[in-house]
Design a protein around this motif. Structure first.
Motif, PDB file in Angstrom:
ATOM      1  N   GLU A  88       0.848  -1.189   0.000  1.00  0.00           N
ATOM      2  CA  GLU A  88       0.000   0.000   0.000  1.00  0.00           C
ATOM      3  C   GLU A  88       0.882   1.237   0.000  1.00  0.00           C
ATOM      4  O   GLU A  88       1.970   1.243   0.574  1.00  0.00           O
ATOM      5  CB  GLU A  88      -0.911   0.006   1.223  1.00  0.00           C
ATOM      6  N   GLN A  89       0.388   2.314  -0.653  1.00  0.00           N
ATOM      7  CA  GLN A  89       1.158   3.550  -0.746  1.00  0.00           C
ATOM      8  C   GLN A  89       0.222   4.726  -0.957  1.00  0.00           C
ATOM      9  O   GLN A  89      -0.894   4.555  -1.446  1.00  0.00           O
ATOM     10  CB  GLN A  89       2.146   3.440  -1.913  1.00  0.00           C
ATOM     11  N   THR A  90       0.668   5.932  -0.575  1.00  0.00           N
ATOM     12  CA  THR A  90      -0.091   7.155  -0.826  1.00  0.00           C
ATOM     13  C   THR A  90       0.717   8.073  -1.740  1.00  0.00           C
ATOM     14  O   THR A  90       1.909   7.859  -1.956  1.00  0.00           O
ATOM     15  CB  THR A  90      -0.407   7.933   0.476  1.00  0.00           C
ATOM     16  N   ASP A  91       0.063   9.119  -2.212  1.00  0.00           N
ATOM     17  CA  ASP A  91       0.767  10.117  -3.023  1.00  0.00           C
ATOM     18  C   ASP A  91       1.187  11.305  -2.171  1.00  0.00           C
ATOM     19  O   ASP A  91       1.533  12.354  -2.679  1.00  0.00           O
ATOM     20  CB  ASP A  91      -0.108  10.584  -4.182  1.00  0.00           C
ATOM     21  N   GLY A  92       1.175  11.150  -0.843  1.00  0.00           N
ATOM     22  CA  GLY A  92       1.418  12.239   0.091  1.00  0.00           C
ATOM     23  C   GLY A  92       2.742  12.946  -0.041  1.00  0.00           C
ATOM     24  O   GLY A  92       2.831  14.070  -0.490  1.00  0.00           O
ATOM     25  N   GLY A  93       3.809  12.307   0.355  1.00  0.00           N
ATOM     26  CA  GLY A  93       5.103  12.973   0.365  1.00  0.00           C
ATOM     27  C   GLY A  93       5.107  14.141   1.339  1.00  0.00           C
ATOM     28  O   GLY A  93       4.226  14.295   2.161  1.00  0.00           O
ATOM     29  N   GLY A  94       6.069  15.003   1.246  1.00  0.00           N
ATOM     30  CA  GLY A  94       6.176  16.140   2.143  1.00  0.00           C
ATOM     31  C   GLY A  94       5.175  17.239   1.879  1.00  0.00           C
ATOM     32  O   GLY A  94       5.026  18.155   2.664  1.00  0.00           O
ATOM     33  N   ARG A  95       4.446  17.179   0.772  1.00  0.00           N
ATOM     34  CA  ARG A  95       3.535  18.262   0.407  1.00  0.00           C
ATOM     35  C   ARG A  95       2.150  18.113   1.008  1.00  0.00           C
ATOM     36  O   ARG A  95       1.304  18.969   0.819  1.00  0.00           O
ATOM     37  CB  ARG A  95       3.421  18.339  -1.107  1.00  0.00           C
ATOM     38  N   ASN A  96       1.876  17.042   1.716  1.00  0.00           N
ATOM     39  CA  ASN A  96       0.530  16.789   2.200  1.00  0.00           C
ATOM     40  C   ASN A  96       0.532  16.633   3.713  1.00  0.00           C
ATOM     41  O   ASN A  96       1.318  15.882   4.262  1.00  0.00           O
ATOM     42  CB  ASN A  96      -0.025  15.523   1.531  1.00  0.00           C
ATOM     43  N   VAL A  97      -0.365  17.351   4.373  1.00  0.00           N
ATOM     44  CA  VAL A  97      -0.433  17.334   5.835  1.00  0.00           C
ATOM     45  C   VAL A  97      -0.918  15.990   6.365  1.00  0.00           C
ATOM     46  O   VAL A  97      -0.393  15.474   7.346  1.00  0.00           O
ATOM     47  CB  VAL A  97      -1.376  18.458   6.329  1.00  0.00           C
ATOM     48  N   MET A  98      -1.910  15.381   5.725  1.00  0.00           N
ATOM     49  CA  MET A  98      -2.504  14.145   6.237  1.00  0.00           C
ATOM     50  C   MET A  98      -1.701  12.904   5.850  1.00  0.00           C
ATOM     51  O   MET A  98      -1.544  12.002   6.644  1.00  0.00           O
ATOM     52  CB  MET A  98      -3.946  13.977   5.730  1.00  0.00           C
ATOM     53  N   ALA A  99      -1.242  12.837   4.613  1.00  0.00           N
ATOM     54  CA  ALA A  99      -0.521  11.653   4.130  1.00  0.00           C
ATOM     55  C   ALA A  99       0.927  12.048   3.881  1.00  0.00           C
ATOM     56  O   ALA A  99       1.350  12.246   2.759  1.00  0.00           O
ATOM     57  CB  ALA A  99      -1.165  11.121   2.859  1.00  0.00           C
ATOM     58  N   THR A 100       1.685  12.190   4.957  1.00  0.00           N
ATOM     59  CA  THR A 100       3.050  12.690   4.813  1.00  0.00           C
ATOM     60  C   THR A 100       4.036  11.606   4.407  1.00  0.00           C
ATOM     61  O   THR A 100       5.135  11.904   3.991  1.00  0.00           O
ATOM     62  CB  THR A 100       3.527  13.334   6.123  1.00  0.00           C
ATOM     63  N   ASP A 101       3.665  10.362   4.548  1.00  0.00           N
ATOM     64  CA  ASP A 101       4.577   9.257   4.242  1.00  0.00           C
ATOM     65  C   ASP A 101       4.169   8.612   2.922  1.00  0.00           C
ATOM     66  O   ASP A 101       3.156   7.937   2.847  1.00  0.00           O
ATOM     67  CB  ASP A 101       4.529   8.220   5.371  1.00  0.00           C
ATOM     68  N   ASP A 102       4.947   8.847   1.878  1.00  0.00           N
ATOM     69  CA  ASP A 102       4.619   8.228   0.594  1.00  0.00           C
ATOM     70  C   ASP A 102       5.504   7.015   0.319  1.00  0.00           C
ATOM     71  O   ASP A 102       5.577   6.527  -0.795  1.00  0.00           O
ATOM     72  CB  ASP A 102       4.701   9.224  -0.553  1.00  0.00           C
ATOM     73  N   ASN A 103       6.179   6.492   1.361  1.00  0.00           N
ATOM     74  CA  ASN A 103       6.986   5.281   1.206  1.00  0.00           C
ATOM     75  C   ASN A 103       6.080   4.074   1.001  1.00  0.00           C
ATOM     76  O   ASN A 103       4.994   4.008   1.580  1.00  0.00           O
ATOM     77  CB  ASN A 103       7.849   5.045   2.444  1.00  0.00           C
ATOM     78  N   PRO A 104       6.515   3.101   0.207  1.00  0.00           N
ATOM     79  CA  PRO A 104       5.709   1.883   0.044  1.00  0.00           C
ATOM     80  C   PRO A 104       5.671   1.088   1.350  1.00  0.00           C
ATOM     81  O   PRO A 104       6.653   1.030   2.083  1.00  0.00           O
ATOM     82  CB  PRO A 104       6.440   1.110  -1.045  1.00  0.00           C
TER      83      PRO A 104
END
Length: 114
Positions: A88-104
């Motif tokens: 599972e993964q998100t598109d968050g990265g550092g640019r998103n407050v809620m989904a900050t972890d975009d690591n797989p």
């Protein structure tokens, strides 16, 4: 069926003073399930999107909404339940407050019903 879709709406939540997961949020989900009955294996994939009502209330200029997706392979173990390998993964990265972890994220799952 092989394909399913859903939309969820947050009518009332208990998170006060926070923009996300309170009221008016939408969650869209599309999933695909592929069973292989002869080999007792099944594969599934999903994609989802959280669309929060009050964008950026926590950190001005930063979006709260985010997408996430995943894959799963599972095997029926008979009386011992089922075992799955999940990603599972998100598109968050550092640019998103809620989904900050975009690591797989990878994990093993085991389900046993009794």
């Amino acid at each position: 069926g092989l394909v399913s879709a859903s939309v969820a709406y947050t009518v009332w939540g208990e998170v006060k003073g926070n923009a996300a997961f309170d009221t008016g949020d939408l969650y869209y989900n599309l999933s695909l399930d592929l069973p292989f009955e002869l080999a007792d294996f099944s594969f599934s994939a999903f994609a989802g999107y959280y669309d929060f009502e009050e964008q950026g209330r926590l950190v001005p200029g930063e979006g709260l909404s985010y997408a996430h997706w995943g894959l799963s392979a599972s095997r029926d173990l008979g009386e011992f339940g089922s075992l799955s390998l999940n990603y599972e993964q998100t598109d968050g990265g550092g640019r998103n407050v809620m989904a900050t972890d975009d690591n797989p994220n990878l994990w093993l799952g085991w389900i046993l019903e009794f």
